[in-house]
Design a protein around this motif. Sequence first.
Motif, PDB file in Angstrom:
ATOM      1  N   THR A 226       1.371  -1.263   0.086  1.00 58.15           N
ATOM      2  CA  THR A 226      -0.302   0.298  -0.176  1.00 58.15           C
ATOM      3  C   THR A 226       0.602   1.376   0.088  1.00 58.15           C
ATOM      4  N   GLU A 227       0.594   1.766  -0.904  1.00 63.22           N
ATOM      5  CA  GLU A 227       1.322   3.200  -1.266  1.00 63.22           C
ATOM      6  C   GLU A 227       0.025   4.239  -1.336  1.00 63.22           C
ATOM      7  N   ARG A 228       0.768   5.878  -0.525  1.00 64.13           N
ATOM      8  CA  ARG A 228      -0.804   6.901  -0.511  1.00 64.13           C
ATOM      9  C   ARG A 228      -2.265   6.529  -0.768  1.00 64.13           C
ATOM     10  N   ASP A 229      -2.644   4.977   0.333  1.00 69.88           N
ATOM     11  CA  ASP A 229      -3.784   4.836  -0.109  1.00 69.88           C
ATOM     12  C   ASP A 229      -4.275   4.161  -1.286  1.00 69.88           C
ATOM     13  N   ARG A 230      -3.205   3.776  -1.760  1.00 71.33           N
ATOM     14  CA  ARG A 230      -3.175   3.157  -3.457  1.00 71.33           C
ATOM     15  C   ARG A 230      -2.305   1.039  -2.699  1.00 71.33           C
ATOM     16  N   TYR A 231      -3.184   0.499  -3.960  1.00 71.04           N
ATOM     17  CA  TYR A 231      -2.528  -0.766  -4.204  1.00 71.04           C
ATOM     18  C   TYR A 231      -2.060  -0.446  -5.390  1.00 71.04           C
ATOM     19  N   LEU A 232      -1.224  -1.799  -6.286  1.00 66.09           N
ATOM     20  CA  LEU A 232      -0.578  -1.278  -7.343  1.00 66.09           C
ATOM     21  C   LEU A 232      -0.726  -2.825  -7.478  1.00 66.09           C
ATOM     22  N   LEU A 233      -0.799  -3.125  -8.522  1.00 62.16           N
ATOM     23  CA  LEU A 233      -1.251  -4.185  -9.553  1.00 62.16           C
ATOM     24  C   LEU A 233      -0.775  -5.190 -10.126  1.00 62.16           C
ATOM     25  N   ASP A 234      -0.194  -6.356  -9.767  1.00 60.04           N
ATOM     26  CA  ASP A 234       0.294  -7.209 -10.498  1.00 60.04           C
ATOM     27  C   ASP A 234       0.172  -8.115 -11.938  1.00 60.04           C
ATOM     28  N   LEU A 235       0.857  -7.040 -12.859  1.00 57.15           N
ATOM     29  CA  LEU A 235       0.376  -7.192 -14.309  1.00 57.15           C
ATOM     30  C   LEU A 235       0.346  -8.718 -14.496  1.00 57.15           C
ATOM     31  N   ARG A 236       1.091 -10.017 -13.661  1.00 55.18           N
ATOM     32  CA  ARG A 236       1.469 -10.974 -14.184  1.00 55.18           C
ATOM     33  C   ARG A 236      -0.140 -11.424 -14.119  1.00 55.18           C
ATOM     34  N   SER A 237      -0.707 -11.307 -13.299  1.00 55.73           N
ATOM     35  CA  SER A 237      -1.787 -11.710 -12.588  1.00 55.73           C
ATOM     36  C   SER A 237      -2.703 -11.833 -14.003  1.00 55.73           C
ATOM     37  N   PRO A 238      -3.404 -12.649 -14.242  1.00 54.76           N
ATOM     38  CA  PRO A 238      -5.082 -12.258 -15.245  1.00 54.76           C
ATOM     39  C   PRO A 238      -6.120 -11.739 -14.791  1.00 54.76           C
ATOM     40  N   ALA A 239      -5.665 -12.082 -13.442  1.00 53.66           N
ATOM     41  CA  ALA A 239      -7.674 -11.142 -13.133  1.00 53.66           C
ATOM     42  C   ALA A 239      -6.507  -9.841 -13.033  1.00 53.66           C
ATOM     43  N   ALA A 240      -5.212  -8.750 -13.371  1.00 52.75           N
ATOM     44  CA  ALA A 240      -5.176  -7.721 -13.119  1.00 52.75           C
ATOM     45  C   ALA A 240      -5.811  -7.722 -14.660  1.00 52.75           C
ATOM     46  N   VAL A 241      -5.487  -7.894 -15.285  1.00 54.75           N
ATOM     47  CA  VAL A 241      -5.024  -7.842 -16.900  1.00 54.75           C
ATOM     48  C   VAL A 241      -6.430  -7.621 -17.642  1.00 54.75           C
ATOM     49  N   ASP A 242      -7.191  -8.803 -16.356  1.00 56.09           N
ATOM     50  CA  ASP A 242      -8.926  -8.897 -17.525  1.00 56.09           C
ATOM     51  C   ASP A 242      -9.287  -7.779 -16.728  1.00 56.09           C
ATOM     52  N   HIS A 243      -8.881  -6.782 -15.404  1.00 56.58           N
ATOM     53  CA  HIS A 243      -9.896  -6.029 -14.954  1.00 56.58           C
ATOM     54  C   HIS A 243      -9.893  -4.727 -16.395  1.00 56.58           C
ATOM     55  N   LEU A 244      -7.941  -4.463 -16.534  1.00 55.06           N
ATOM     56  CA  LEU A 244      -7.561  -3.167 -16.323  1.00 55.06           C
ATOM     57  C   LEU A 244      -8.082  -3.105 -17.965  1.00 55.06           C
ATOM     58  N   ASN A 245      -8.200  -4.043 -19.108  1.00 58.27           N
ATOM     59  CA  ASN A 245      -8.604  -4.286 -20.014  1.00 58.27           C
ATOM     60  C   ASN A 245     -10.292  -4.200 -20.236  1.00 58.27           C
ATOM     61  N   ALA A 246     -11.425  -4.963 -19.658  1.00 59.39           N
ATOM     62  CA  ALA A 246     -12.249  -4.260 -19.550  1.00 59.39           C
ATOM     63  C   ALA A 246     -12.939  -2.786 -19.443  1.00 59.39           C
ATOM     64  N   ALA A 247     -11.818  -1.763 -18.141  1.00 57.34           N
ATOM     65  CA  ALA A 247     -12.169  -0.603 -18.459  1.00 57.34           C
ATOM     66  C   ALA A 247     -11.955  -0.090 -19.527  1.00 57.34           C
ATOM     67  N   VAL A 248     -10.802  -0.746 -20.013  1.00 55.25           N
ATOM     68  CA  VAL A 248     -10.289   0.398 -21.255  1.00 55.25           C
ATOM     69  C   VAL A 248     -11.284   0.179 -22.336  1.00 55.25           C
ATOM     70  N   ASP A 249     -11.185  -0.839 -22.988  1.00 54.31           N
ATOM     71  CA  ASP A 249     -12.069  -1.241 -23.815  1.00 54.31           C
ATOM     72  C   ASP A 249     -13.164  -0.421 -24.149  1.00 54.31           C
ATOM     73  N   ARG A 250     -13.928  -0.346 -22.898  1.00 52.70           N
ATOM     74  CA  ARG A 250     -15.383  -0.027 -22.003  1.00 52.70           C
ATOM     75  C   ARG A 250     -15.267   1.642 -22.419  1.00 52.70           C
ATOM     76  N   LEU A 251     -13.765   2.552 -21.931  1.00 50.19           N
ATOM     77  CA  LEU A 251     -13.798   3.599 -22.568  1.00 50.19           C
ATOM     78  C   LEU A 251     -13.491   4.148 -24.297  1.00 50.19           C
ATOM     79  N   ILE A 252     -12.796   2.859 -24.726  1.00 50.16           N
ATOM     80  CA  ILE A 252     -12.846   3.091 -25.794  1.00 50.16           C
ATOM     81  C   ILE A 252     -13.723   2.436 -27.155  1.00 50.16           C
TER      82      ILE A 252
END
Length: 700
Positions: free
Chosen positions: A417-443
């Motif tokens: 935890t750094e300044r009220d944030r957690y940092l994603l581990d992009l080795r994780s499929p769950a982290a990648v899926d979360h980002l892909n869903a967010a970015v693709d939705r915005l686009i």
Amino acid sequence: MVAISWDNGSSVLDFQGGDDGPIRLVDIRDADGAQASPVTGRPGQPLVEILTPRWGNQTWGTSARHSGTRVGEQLRYVSHTVDADRLTITQADPASGLQVMSTLSSLPGVAAVRSQTSVSALDGAAPVTLWAVTSFAADVVISPDLNNLDVWSAKSSWAAENRWGSQPLRARGLARIDASARGELIRDAVAISSIGTWSSGAVNPAGAVRDQATGRTLAWQIEHNGGWLAEVGELRNAHGHGGYLALLGPTDARHHWSFVVDAEHSFTTVPVTIAVADSFDDAFGRLADHRRAARRDHRQNSTLPVIFNDYMNTLIGDPSEDKLLPLIDAAAEVGSEYFCIDAGWYDDTAGWWASVGDWEPSTVRFPRGLTFILDHIRDRGMVPGVWMEPEVVGITSNAARSLPDSAFLQRGGVRITERDRYLLDLRSPAAVDHLNAAVDRLINDLGVGFFKFDYNVTPGPGTDLDTPSVGHGLLEHNRALLAWLDALLDRHPDLVIENCGSGAMRSDFAMLSRLALQSTSDQEDPRLYPAIAVGALVHILPEQAGNWAYAQPEMTDEEIVFTMCTGLAGRLYQSGHLDRMTPQQRQLVAVGIAVHKEIRGDLVRSTPRFPTGLPSWDDPWTTVALDAGEVAYVICWRQADAPESVRLDLGGLTGEATAVEQLYPAPGVGSDWHAELSGSGLELTAAAGVSARLFRLTLR
């Protein structure tokens, strides 16, 4: 004796080795023979150094250096292959059971060489723990005299980036001692390195060694978005005596990195690139050629659309419908082509820091919806964009509760935890899926065509989840981030992405080989920005150096020109309360944007030159020349207490300047400046006060 010569069409590299020692780079020269003086290196430094806990250093005693390792000295030639654009050299050390392959490559027409090292186990060998492996190591081939060498590097910190400077190699800790006593070697070295995932958070991942007498320069860059180390030191062994340069990714001592090589696991270092030329500007110009040839192809690389961002000295992370609509209209009026809504667009409160991660538009800030705002941007002829910090998840977000612990970087089973944030581990499929869903939705759903990807916190050395070492976990995450960016741009090839890392805390070529532009700073004082903007051009392409031009209604015309010239020194990145300006003030901004559009075709092929030297923080005058062959653009900033005149040395340009014209602002606007060509220089005289000008030189 084994002798290898590799001619890649631009450079020739000679190597030697044999039964008595490992392969060493002994010479670099231009393929056309055009260099002013031949370069002959002393064959002392092995091309590969490997530090392990079992084999350690070859030298007597303990050393923190990464030259003189026992494995590096024990390596012997096995084979090599030569192609026009690639050389591979394989060596082995039966004692440690390691085999290494050095891969050196070049791009057509580019006099720079990229290098990586791969380490594997020989058949039947026992596992070996690696503590450090050089991506490249060689004698400082520009001069055999250590007393003539300067080491160049750039200190960096938040809002004070790109502070280039040099000191003689001897004065930086390499005292002249009797190296023959007790057979001792000097243990010191000039070493610089990164901190965590901020590749340029303390010092830039680029530097040089320069011969004071001849100006000849060996320039380098480490192309990694995480841990790295560079060393320049003194070498004395059975094969020779002189200086050495070693370039590495993460190491055990600096970054908590180790890795076990065995029959099933090999390791490849991060890429680095070197270039040698007869001057500092030309050596880094060759690295600029490499960056242009090696970066991801994108149509915006040549078009350089003007981006307006609402953050810096403007909305500061507090956007809303009523604030944005007039700002959008004003940005369009002055000629902006993209409009980015910065931080806060997803947050319903007065703050935005701890709620990042869900990336759902606020309904409080935008009562008619974010889509209404984005449509208005499109209606005004601009492409809409938004800010994101994709690698973090705020502790108050839904994502912080819904994602598994394995999706985050962690130590001892606890999320970092750094300044009220957690940092994603992009080795994780769950982290990648979360980002892909967010970015693709915005686009796909909202039509976002631009992202400002920020990165404001760092996890320290790394993660210990499912990895042989904390540092290696971070290395794998860093590489996974690059793979995620590649996949994102493959899906959305027209998307434009800015690389921001709390300003420029992660301005490395691993990121910039993929992303369109780099924020050069979060510096809010326009008077302090020119030194940062000019210093950035050493290791960032002019067309990628996103310099804020945050013109404000309370500024004088000269102050508006001053900040606009900072933007024009690279990739113009517009901001400011344009909607509150007078028509005359907005016209001054619009003319600056029009000038950027006029010169951007030259900007994308220009080489930065530094006619008054690289700037220091308190210089009264700061200058840069963007040399595009037949034409060059000279930008000069004058501080309030500067002498009224300055002379710029134009001898480094590719041609002789035959004419000079003031391009921005138009003559007659603001105070009078006088510019006159004199021999190989440009004499400038300006009235007292803060001011700046852009000139165009015609070259022949």
